[in-house]
Design an enzyme around this catalytic site. Structure first.
Site, PDB file in Angstrom:
ATOM      1  N   HIS A   1      -9.981  -5.991  -2.788  1.00  0.00           N
ATOM      2  CA  HIS A   1      -8.533  -5.946  -2.246  1.00  0.00           C
ATOM      3  C   HIS A   1      -8.803  -6.308  -0.849  1.00  0.00           C
ATOM      4  O   HIS A   1      -9.727  -6.065  -0.083  1.00  0.00           O
ATOM      5  CB  HIS A   1      -7.695  -4.791  -2.527  1.00  0.00           C
ATOM      6  CG  HIS A   1      -8.336  -3.596  -2.130  1.00  0.00           C
ATOM      7  ND1 HIS A   1      -9.291  -2.946  -2.742  1.00  0.00           N
ATOM      8  CD2 HIS A   1      -8.225  -2.734  -1.135  1.00  0.00           C
ATOM      9  CE1 HIS A   1      -9.720  -1.903  -2.189  1.00  0.00           C
ATOM     10  NE2 HIS A   1      -9.044  -1.940  -1.100  1.00  0.00           N
TER      11      HIS A   1
ATOM     12  N   ASP B   1       0.941  -1.196   0.001  1.00  0.00           N
ATOM     13  CA  ASP B   1      -0.096   0.086  -0.174  1.00  0.00           C
ATOM     14  C   ASP B   1       0.786   1.232   0.019  1.00  0.00           C
ATOM     15  O   ASP B   1       1.962   1.457   0.926  1.00  0.00           O
ATOM     16  CB  ASP B   1      -0.886  -0.029   1.336  1.00  0.00           C
ATOM     17  CG  ASP B   1      -2.166   0.867   1.293  1.00  0.00           C
ATOM     18  OD1 ASP B   1      -1.769   2.231   1.103  1.00  0.00           O
ATOM     19  OD2 ASP B   1      -3.241   0.672   1.324  1.00  0.00           O
ATOM     20  N   ILE B   2       0.686   2.130  -0.832  1.00  0.00           N
ATOM     21  CA  ILE B   2       1.545   3.444  -0.938  1.00  0.00           C
ATOM     22  C   ILE B   2       1.329   4.436   0.165  1.00  0.00           C
ATOM     23  O   ILE B   2       2.228   5.233   0.593  1.00  0.00           O
ATOM     24  CB  ILE B   2       1.277   4.136  -2.206  1.00  0.00           C
ATOM     25  CG1 ILE B   2      -0.005   4.262  -2.885  1.00  0.00           C
ATOM     26  CG2 ILE B   2       2.515   3.781  -3.072  1.00  0.00           C
ATOM     27  CD1 ILE B   2      -0.147   5.437  -3.802  1.00  0.00           C
TER      28      ILE B   2
ATOM     29  N   GLU C   1     -12.427   3.315  -1.428  1.00  0.00           N
ATOM     30  CA  GLU C   1     -11.515   4.181  -2.291  1.00  0.00           C
ATOM     31  C   GLU C   1     -11.343   3.660  -3.561  1.00  0.00           C
ATOM     32  O   GLU C   1     -11.656   4.289  -4.577  1.00  0.00           O
ATOM     33  CB  GLU C   1     -10.033   4.473  -1.544  1.00  0.00           C
ATOM     34  CG  GLU C   1      -9.533   5.661  -2.281  1.00  0.00           C
ATOM     35  CD  GLU C   1      -8.075   5.678  -1.726  1.00  0.00           C
ATOM     36  OE1 GLU C   1      -7.156   5.637  -2.321  1.00  0.00           O
ATOM     37  OE2 GLU C   1      -7.674   5.647  -0.211  1.00  0.00           O
TER      38      GLU C   1
ATOM     39  N   HIS D   1      -6.596  -6.061   2.769  1.00  0.00           N
ATOM     40  CA  HIS D   1      -5.244  -5.142   3.573  1.00  0.00           C
ATOM     41  C   HIS D   1      -4.884  -6.252   4.532  1.00  0.00           C
ATOM     42  O   HIS D   1      -5.455  -6.996   5.329  1.00  0.00           O
ATOM     43  CB  HIS D   1      -5.961  -4.104   4.180  1.00  0.00           C
ATOM     44  CG  HIS D   1      -6.490  -2.968   3.652  1.00  0.00           C
ATOM     45  ND1 HIS D   1      -5.595  -1.696   3.233  1.00  0.00           N
ATOM     46  CD2 HIS D   1      -7.796  -2.718   2.910  1.00  0.00           C
ATOM     47  CE1 HIS D   1      -6.525  -0.950   2.500  1.00  0.00           C
ATOM     48  NE2 HIS D   1      -7.620  -1.586   2.254  1.00  0.00           N
TER      49      HIS D   1
END
Ligand code: AMP
Length: 134
Positions: free
Chosen positions: A96, A30-31, A91, A98
């Site tokens: 996905h 994750d950026i 978002e 996490h």
């Protein structure tokens, strides 16, 4: 359907810090990480909702996620107690999961300030998690 930012990562149009990849799934950092090693695991096929994935892809994603989580757990063994898992999806409309190393529930609070790492640090984190998987 508009191509998601994660599909652009899958297609190599946008760079990412890849942790692991197979034919169906991709794991990358994750950026805007909540914790060091915060990883996202996605199916390569674009589908907004995790629970709308075809069963075979969903099961493959779970198998793949387990593999990544076990590697991440070794990566963060000295700093974090567990690997927290979260599905948010507010978002990015591309399913996905996490995976976030945590010591307490606050560590997986998405309202908290995100951490920042340099490009070289992110590359090294992704490479080290990968080494712990294989
Ligand atoms: P959510 O859809 O609410 O689960 O949040 C999407 C997550 O994707 C956030 O934690 C973002 O920091 C992360 N994210 C968004 N764009 C990128 C990107 N290009 N590379 C890696 N992570 C991203």
């Amino acid at each position: 359907m508009e191509k998601s930012i994660f599909s652009k990562i899958v297609d190599g149009e946008i760079n990412s810090y890849k942790v692991l990849e197979n034919e169906y799934c991709l794991a990358f950092l994750d950026i805007f990480p909540l914790q060091k090693g915060h990883t996202l695991v996605i199916p390569k096929t674009q589908c907004d909702n995790l629970f709308e994935l075809e069963d075979s892809i969903y099961l493959e994603l779970m198998r793949f996620t387990k593999k990544v989580a076990l590697g991440l757990s070794k990566f963060s063994a000295n700093t974090h107690k567990r690997i927290g898992q979260a599905v948010v999806g507010l978002e990015v409309p591309h399913a996905h999961i996490h995976l976030i190393p945590i010591n307490n529930v606050q560590d997986i609070n998405f309202s908290e300030k995100k951490l920042q790492f340099s490009e070289d640090e992110m590359k090294e984190i992704a490479a080290e998690i990968n080494r712990q998987i294989i």
